[in-house]
Design an enzyme around this catalytic site. Sequence first.
Site, PDB file in Angstrom:
ATOM      1  N   LYS A  72       7.976  18.503 -37.714  1.00 20.52           N
ATOM      2  CA  LYS A  72       6.750  19.281 -37.591  1.00 20.52           C
ATOM      3  C   LYS A  72       5.707  19.155 -38.899  1.00 20.52           C
ATOM      4  O   LYS A  72       4.547  19.420 -39.002  1.00 20.52           O
ATOM      5  CB  LYS A  72       6.753  20.610 -37.313  1.00 20.52           C
ATOM      6  N   ASP A  89      11.493  12.918 -50.018  1.00 19.52           N
ATOM      7  CA  ASP A  89      12.645  13.770 -50.972  1.00 19.52           C
ATOM      8  C   ASP A  89      13.651  12.826 -51.140  1.00 19.52           C
ATOM      9  O   ASP A  89      13.436  11.980 -51.859  1.00 19.52           O
ATOM     10  CB  ASP A  89      13.061  14.994 -50.159  1.00 19.52           C
ATOM     11  N   GLU A 116       3.859  11.465 -42.841  1.00 19.04           N
ATOM     12  CA  GLU A 116       4.830  12.430 -43.229  1.00 19.04           C
ATOM     13  C   GLU A 116       4.461  13.562 -44.419  1.00 19.04           C
ATOM     14  O   GLU A 116       3.716  13.044 -45.381  1.00 19.04           O
ATOM     15  CB  GLU A 116       6.106  11.690 -43.380  1.00 19.04           C
ATOM     16  N   ARG A 140       4.278  27.571 -43.082  1.00 25.62           N
ATOM     17  CA  ARG A 140       3.495  26.052 -42.748  1.00 25.62           C
ATOM     18  C   ARG A 140       1.915  26.266 -42.763  1.00 25.62           C
ATOM     19  O   ARG A 140       1.370  25.366 -43.070  1.00 25.62           O
ATOM     20  CB  ARG A 140       3.734  25.691 -41.281  1.00 25.62           C
TER      21      ARG A 140
HETATM   22  P1  IMP Z   1      14.668  13.735 -47.109  1.00 25.10           P
HETATM   23  O1  IMP Z   1      15.307  13.115 -45.913  1.00 25.10           O
HETATM   24  O2  IMP Z   1      15.469  14.199 -48.235  1.00 25.10           O
HETATM   25  O3  IMP Z   1      13.464  12.432 -47.807  1.00 25.10           O
HETATM   26  O4  IMP Z   1      13.842  14.610 -46.631  1.00 25.10           O
HETATM   27  C1  IMP Z   1      12.852  14.777 -45.582  1.00 25.10           C
HETATM   28  C2  IMP Z   1      12.387  15.637 -45.175  1.00 25.10           C
HETATM   29  O5  IMP Z   1      12.688  16.994 -45.514  1.00 25.10           O
HETATM   30  C3  IMP Z   1      10.704  16.047 -45.134  1.00 25.10           C
HETATM   31  O6  IMP Z   1      10.055  15.311 -44.113  1.00 25.10           O
HETATM   32  C4  IMP Z   1      10.512  17.356 -45.098  1.00 25.10           C
HETATM   33  O7  IMP Z   1      10.252  17.923 -43.960  1.00 25.10           O
HETATM   34  C5  IMP Z   1      11.763  17.979 -45.683  1.00 25.10           C
HETATM   35  N1  IMP Z   1      11.691  18.453 -47.203  1.00 25.10           N
HETATM   36  C6  IMP Z   1      12.239  17.752 -48.115  1.00 25.10           C
HETATM   37  N2  IMP Z   1      11.881  18.358 -49.261  1.00 25.10           N
HETATM   38  C7  IMP Z   1      11.120  19.498 -48.813  1.00 25.10           C
HETATM   39  C8  IMP Z   1      10.586  20.635 -49.585  1.00 25.10           C
HETATM   40  O8  IMP Z   1      10.369  20.556 -50.759  1.00 25.10           O
HETATM   41  N3  IMP Z   1       9.921  21.626 -48.838  1.00 25.10           N
HETATM   42  C9  IMP Z   1       9.758  21.323 -47.361  1.00 25.10           C
HETATM   43  N4  IMP Z   1      10.321  20.449 -46.746  1.00 25.10           N
HETATM   44  C10 IMP Z   1      10.976  19.612 -47.434  1.00 25.10           C
HETATM   45 MG    MG Z   2       9.483  17.008 -42.158  1.00 20.68          MG
END
Ligand code: IMP
Ligand code: MG
Length: 184
Positions: free
Chosen positions: A49, A109, A105, A171
């Site tokens: 979302k 992270d 997106e 959100r």
């Molecule tokens: P990744 O797989 O670690 O790159 O994380 C990806 C997803 O985690 C992102 O699309 C976000 O929805 C969520 N995410 C990562 N860090 C944060 C944050 O600091 N706040 C909110 N959502 C996060």
């Molecule tokens: Mg996400």
Amino acid sequence: MTTSMPAPDQARVRVLITADEIAKRVRELADQISADYAGRTPLIVGILKGSWIFLADLVRQLTVPVYIDFLTVSSYGASTKSSGVVKIVMDLKCPLEGRDVLVVEDILDSGLTLRYIMRHLELRKPKSLKLCVLMDKPARRQVEIKPDYLGFIVPDKFVVGYGADFAEAFRNLPFIGYIEEPDK
Ligand code: IMP
Ligand code: MG
């Protein structure tokens, strides 16, 4: 009604990027994307979302015609750490073959989620496949992945607002903030 969710504690959220700063940067990104896709009609793929507010503002600033579709993946659940396990909860309606696809997106992270998504979409043979993210947290990257379009580099804090959530809360905040740790 006897069931209700506890109200999220907004007092712990500190502003990191204001609504005005976001609006300015989104306009700049839209100009860049409109120039790069001139004469084409990209398919914008929003990852739900987290991307929906960013996507809604971005597409309204584009000067090229677009199609829009959404992909829902499972993320962290109520935790703040990436599990590395990505599941497609709701797939796209549109075929990607031969199309110019731009994935949108909220946050890059660890990179695990988007690496999985980009690899998965590549298998559907788009003509081109690019990535636009609102925020990048390079400090936490676990896999090599770089966005083609980036709004802001953010510090290694858990950010919320403008689509990004903590356990589904916050959100709707019009700015991007971070959650202050209780004893810091
Ligand atoms: P990744 O797989 O670690 O790159 O994380 C990806 C997803 O985690 C992102 O699309 C976000 O929805 C969520 N995410 C990562 N860090 C944060 C944050 O600091 N706040 C909110 N959502 C996060
Ligand atoms: Mg996400």
